[in-house]
Each structure stands twice: as structure tokens, then as C-alpha cells.
Design a protein around this motif. Structure first.
Motif, short mmCIF file in Angstrom:
data_model
loop_
_atom_site.label_atom_id
_atom_site.label_comp_id
_atom_site.label_asym_id
_atom_site.label_seq_id
_atom_site.Cartn_x
_atom_site.Cartn_y
_atom_site.Cartn_z
N ALA A 184 -69.12 -3.17 -205.75
CA ALA A 184 -68.13 -2.16 -206.10
C ALA A 184 -68.61 -1.31 -207.27
CB ALA A 184 -66.80 -2.84 -206.44
N ARG A 185 -69.20 -1.98 -208.26
CA ARG A 185 -69.65 -1.22 -209.43
C ARG A 185 -70.82 -0.31 -209.10
NH1 ARG A 185 -71.12 -3.84 -215.35
NH2 ARG A 185 -71.62 -1.88 -216.39
N THR A 186 -71.78 -0.83 -208.32
CA THR A 186 -72.95 -0.03 -207.97
C THR A 186 -72.62 1.04 -206.96
OG1 THR A 186 -74.34 -1.97 -208.39
CG2 THR A 186 -75.33 -0.16 -207.15
N GLY A 187 -71.87 0.66 -205.91
CA GLY A 187 -71.59 1.62 -204.84
C GLY A 187 -70.69 2.76 -205.28
N LEU A 188 -69.78 2.48 -206.23
CA LEU A 188 -68.84 3.52 -206.66
C LEU A 188 -69.28 4.21 -207.94
CD1 LEU A 188 -65.41 1.81 -205.92
CD2 LEU A 188 -66.62 3.52 -204.56
N ALA A 189 -70.49 3.90 -208.43
CA ALA A 189 -70.95 4.56 -209.65
C ALA A 189 -71.00 6.08 -209.50
CB ALA A 189 -72.31 4.01 -210.06
N ALA A 195 -65.64 11.56 -210.83
CA ALA A 195 -64.31 11.57 -211.45
C ALA A 195 -64.40 11.91 -212.93
CB ALA A 195 -63.64 10.21 -211.25
N ALA A 196 -65.42 11.34 -213.61
CA ALA A 196 -65.58 11.63 -215.04
C ALA A 196 -65.89 13.11 -215.27
CB ALA A 196 -66.67 10.74 -215.63
N ASP A 206 -64.32 23.81 -218.81
CA ASP A 206 -65.68 24.35 -218.80
C ASP A 206 -66.37 23.89 -217.52
OD1 ASP A 206 -68.19 25.30 -219.23
OD2 ASP A 206 -68.59 24.11 -221.03
N PRO A 207 -66.60 24.78 -216.55
CA PRO A 207 -67.21 24.35 -215.28
C PRO A 207 -68.72 24.23 -215.31
CG PRO A 207 -66.69 26.69 -215.18
CD PRO A 207 -66.23 26.21 -216.52
N ARG A 208 -69.31 24.23 -216.50
CA ARG A 208 -70.77 24.12 -216.57
C ARG A 208 -71.26 22.68 -216.45
NH1 ARG A 208 -71.90 27.36 -222.01
NH2 ARG A 208 -70.07 26.11 -222.56
N HIS A 209 -70.37 21.73 -216.49
CA HIS A 209 -70.78 20.33 -216.35
C HIS A 209 -71.31 20.08 -214.94
CE1 HIS A 209 -69.05 19.22 -220.21
NE2 HIS A 209 -67.96 19.90 -219.89
N ARG A 210 -72.27 19.17 -214.84
CA ARG A 210 -72.86 18.80 -213.56
C ARG A 210 -72.99 17.28 -213.47
NH1 ARG A 210 -71.72 23.24 -213.19
NH2 ARG A 210 -72.90 25.05 -212.45
N ILE A 211 -73.06 16.80 -212.23
CA ILE A 211 -73.25 15.36 -211.99
C ILE A 211 -74.74 15.09 -211.87
CG2 ILE A 211 -72.74 13.45 -210.44
CD1 ILE A 211 -70.31 15.07 -209.51
N GLU A 212 -75.20 14.08 -212.57
CA GLU A 212 -76.63 13.72 -212.51
C GLU A 212 -76.92 13.07 -211.15
OE1 GLU A 212 -79.90 10.99 -214.93
OE2 GLU A 212 -77.82 11.17 -215.64
N LEU A 213 -77.91 13.60 -210.46
CA LEU A 213 -78.27 13.10 -209.14
C LEU A 213 -79.51 12.21 -209.23
CD1 LEU A 213 -77.82 16.37 -207.04
CD2 LEU A 213 -76.20 14.51 -207.35
#
Length: 461
Positions: A184-189, A195-196, A206-213
Motif C-alpha cells: 500500500a505504501r509503495t504502490g500508492l506513493a 495529492a500532495a 501556484d500551478p508551477r508545482h510538478r510531480i517528480e517522475l
């Protein structure tokens, strides 16, 4: 009455991570318990099968050693495996029973085996305070043979197997819980990161935030979701930036006409101090500025939509439309000459009013930069192997190479155009209308000087 408010949920829904961990734990635990249970029954069956095989061999040996024995006890106290078993012969008729009591329990089922009306069978008994297993089988005509062996070792083996398998099952459940938490922790990271990021954008706007891939080669469904979320954020950032720029540019562009309107309005308010000629000039200037401000506001409203309204599309003949727009331009720019070459029979799907606005904007732009007496060339033709194309060329100062990438931006005005009338929205609106009609509008420097605008429609399907 309960203190719980009516309509309020009586139980909060668990977080997704908790539900996923519980689901994985339950699935793995179910498998572990199922395997242990299956192993228990396999071990139990194997031990009893071995005991039954010993009983069968003991019965065969007893029959061989005492082939003509009458109803009586053949052997004494029951022993463990690999030791002599206790055995007795039971007649079908109770009247033929011996005087001495039987060592093993005799039931009607045993009489039925002796009479030949029932098949041999096994049964669990207690003999002399010990668990035992007894085989009742046919012996000779009218008699049955009962053989029993103590089952202490079998029961002890089954109990030990049950203990170890229960311990293994408990360890499996614990391992399942740890595994469920890790999955659960790894799969939903990535989902947690999404969400964060959304929460940070909501908090900071501020829409400049991005998700690290993750690095390439480790993509999965969640990674694709994160990539799509980043793409959405990029579009959102561009939209927000464009809106902010539009508001800033609009406020800057509106400041000058509004100041002029206020000045002329204040001047007319003191009309008693003005001559009739001054009042006439002020009134004309006020009307002209009102029209310019109204046109600017209307253009802003259309561009702020960032898309064309869904109007009725029809088959538009381009040659008459071009002629009509050029006629209107001649009336508006009497000092500029317009030359038209239009191929007849060219038809495109579109909205006539919007296409007319597009062409009028291009013609007004060309006339604005053309010297007095110069010629604006308008050509309509079908590209070889392609769709219709309209070109508008002027013989003015042209477009500098540094300005070409920006001529279609809102409110952009090159250095040579800052002294000329206009708001800088005409070409931006022209490109928006062109895109709505699946057409491409580009600007380029014309050979020999001047600017050339090329409107290319898609080839008919």
C-alpha cells in the motif's frame, strides 16, 4: 436516542492506503491459512492412511495364522504400529457368541459384515483408555474379523502438525500484514505525491508545482497518471499566465482611451467656456474614442473566451467573400489600392461572419502599414495537391525578423507600429478564427519588401 446527528455518516470511510493494505493482508492471509489448512488435512489423511494400511496387513496375518478360528479373541491388548494388533472373530448370529466377553466393541454393523450384507469399514474407538482405530472385515462365512491398533502416535503426530501449521499460519498472517502495508505504501506513493501536489497548488494557488517522475524505463499506470497530471498542470499554468497577461495588457491598453474619454467628458462638461467649434471637435473626439474603447472591449471579450463560439457551419464560397471584404476595406482605406485575384469555385466549411472578420483584420493590417497610393495584393487559389489558400501582401516596411514570432500575440505591437492606431488584437483574433476553422495563418517577409500573410485551409477530406 443516540447523540449522533441525523443525516451524518455513522462511520468514516477508511483511507485508500488502509483499505488497500487490508485487502492485500486479507488476500495473502486467506491464502496462507488455506495452504496450512490443506496441509493439515493432507498430513492427517496420510497418517490415517498409514494406520489403515497396518490394520489391513494385521487382519491378513491374523486370518492366515488362524484360518479356522471360531468366535473368540485371537490377540490380547492392542499395540502400536509394528506390533501385534488385538483381534477377534465375531459371528453374524449373537447366539454363537463365546461365553467370554469380547475385547473390542461389537456393533450391529459388525454383525452385518459377518452376514455379508455390509462392506468392511474402519472406525475410531477408545480401548483401555487409549485412542485406537479398528478395522471390521469379512473373515469366513458367517463370521467377521475385527482388528484394532492404538492410534496414540497418529493422534500425537496430528496434534504436532496442527501446532506447527497454526504457527506457520500465524506467521503467514503477520507477514501478510507487513506485505500489505509495504504494498500500500509503495504502490500508492505516486498517488500520495499527486495529492500532495494538488494540496500545495490549492494552498499557494501556484500551478508551477510538478510531480517528480521516475527515470525512463520504469513507467506504469500510476506514472502515466502522474505524467498526465503534470501535462494538465502545464496547461493550467499556461492558461493562468495567459489570463494574467491578458488582464495586465488590457488594463494597460484601456488606460489611455479611458483617460482621453474622461478628459473630453470633463471638457464638454464645461461647455459654456468653449466655442461651438471646440465643442464639435470634443464631441467628435469623444465619439471616436467611445467607438475605439467599445471595439477594444469587444475584442477582449472574444479573445478572453480562448475559443470560437459554436455557430452554424456552412459551405462558404471564398471568392465572393474575399470580394466583399476587399470592397469594405476600399471604403475604409480610400488612400490604399487593393488588387484581387480570386479563383472561382473555391468552397470551404465555415462560418461566413467569422471568416469575414478574419479577412477584414488581415486587410486592415495590410492597409495600415501601406504607404498612400501603395497596393495591397489579395490572392485566392488552390494549392497543388492541397487546400485553398488566401494571401494578403502589402508593400510597407515589412516585419522585422525579431518580431515575426510575436505578431500574433495579444497586444503585441512592433516598434514601427506603436505610432499607428490599433490595439494589437486584430492579428491575435485572426489566428484564433483560423484555428477554429482548421486553417493555418502564418506571417512572413515578402520578397522585395513588405509583409505577407498566408491563410491555408486544410484539403477537403
Amino acid at each position: 436516542m443516540s447523540g449522533r446527528r441525523l443525516g451524518a455518516p455513522w462511520r468514516r470511510r477508511r483511507p485508500l492506503r488502509t483499505r488497500l493494505a487490508l485487502a492485500v493482508t486479507a488476500a495473502v492471509a486467506l491464502v496462507a491459512v488455506g495452504v496450512c489448512a490443506a496441509a493439515f488435512f493432507v498430513v492427517r489423511g496420510a497418517l490415517y492412511e498409514q494406520l489403515d494400511l497396518s490394520l489391513t496387513q494385521s487382519a491378513r496375518l491374523a486370518a492366515q495364522r488362524n484360518p479356522d478360528s471360531g468366535p473368540a479373541t485371537l490377540a490380547g491388548e492392542c499395540r502400536f504400529l509394528a506390533a501385534p494388533a488385538c483381534a477377534e472373530v465375531v459371528p453374524a448370529d449373537p447366539a454363537h457368541d463365546p461365553a467370554a466377553p469380547y475385547l473390542l466393541p461389537v456393533s450391529p454393523a459388525a454383525r452385518a459384515v459377518a452376514a455379508g450384507t455390509r462392506a468392511p469399514y474402519y472406525t475410531d474407538i477408545v480401548h483401555a483408555g487409549h485412542p485406537a482405530r479398528m478395522l471390521t472385515t469379512d473373515y469366513t462365512k458367517g463370521r467377521a474379523l475385527q482388528v484394532a491398533l492404538r492410534a496414540d502416535t497418529v493422534e500425537k503426530g496430528i496434534a504436532e502438525a496442527a501446532w506447527w501449521l497454526a504457527l506457520a499460519g500465524a506467521a503467514g498472517v503477520l507477514l501478510a500484514a507487513l506485505l500489505g502495508h509495504w504494498v500500500a505504501r509503495t504502490g500508492l506513493a505516486p498517488v500520495t505525491r499527486i495529492a500532495a501536489t494538488a494540496e500545495r497548488i490549492t494552498a499557494t494557488r501556484d500551478p508551477r508545482h510538478r510531480i517528480e517522475l521516475p527515470p525512463p524505463g520504469r513507467e506504469d499506470e500510476i506514472t502515466r497518471l502522474a505524467g498526465s497530471f503534470n501535462t494538465m498542470l502545464e496547461e493550467l499554468e499556461q492558461s493562468v499566465t495567459a489570463q494574467r497577461r491578458l488582464v495586465a495588457d488590457a488594463s494597460h491598453e484601456l488606460r489611455t482611451p479611458l483617460t482621453a474619454l474622461r478628459t473630453n467628458a470633463e471638457l464638454l462638461a464645461r461647455g459654456e467656456r468653449l466655442t461651438a467649434e471646440q465643442r464639435s471637435r470634443a464631441s467628435l473626439a469623444l465619439g471616436r474614442q467611445l467607438r475605439e474603447a467599445t471595439g477594444l472591449v469587444n475584442d477582449l471579450i472574444e479573445l478572453a473566451r480562448d475559443e470560437e463560439p459554436q455557430l452554424l457551419v456552412e459551405q462558404v464560397r471564398l471568392a465572393p467573400l474575399v470580394e466583399h471584404c476587399v470592397g469594405a476595406a476600399r471604403a475604409h482605406w480610400p488612400g490604399v489600392s487593393f488588387r484581387v485575384r480570386a479563383e472561382e469555385g473555391v468552397v470551404v466549411a465555415g462560418v461566413p461572419a467569422r471568416l469575414s472578420r478574419l479577412l477584414s483584420n488581415l486587410l486592415d493590417n495590410a492597409a495600415k502599414f501601406s504607404p498612400v497610393g501603395a497596393e495591397v495584393e489579395v490572392d485566392l487559389a488552390v494549392r497543388p495537391g492541397g487546400g485553398p489558400e488566401v494571401t494578403v501582401r502589402d508593400h510597407g516596411p515589412g516585419i522585422a525578423a525579431g518580431d515575426l514570432p510575436f505578431v500574433f500575440d495579444r497586444f503585441y505591437r512592433a516598434g514601427a507600429a506603436r505610432a499607428l492606431p490599433g490595439s494589437g488584437l486584430g492579428l491575435a483574433m485572426a489566428r484564433q478564427i483560423a484555428r477554429a476553422h482548421a486553417a493555418e495563418l502564418v506571417a512572413e517577409a515578402a520578397p522585395g519588401g513588405g509583409a505577407l500573410f498566408r491563410l491555408a485551409f486544410a484539403a477537403p477530406g
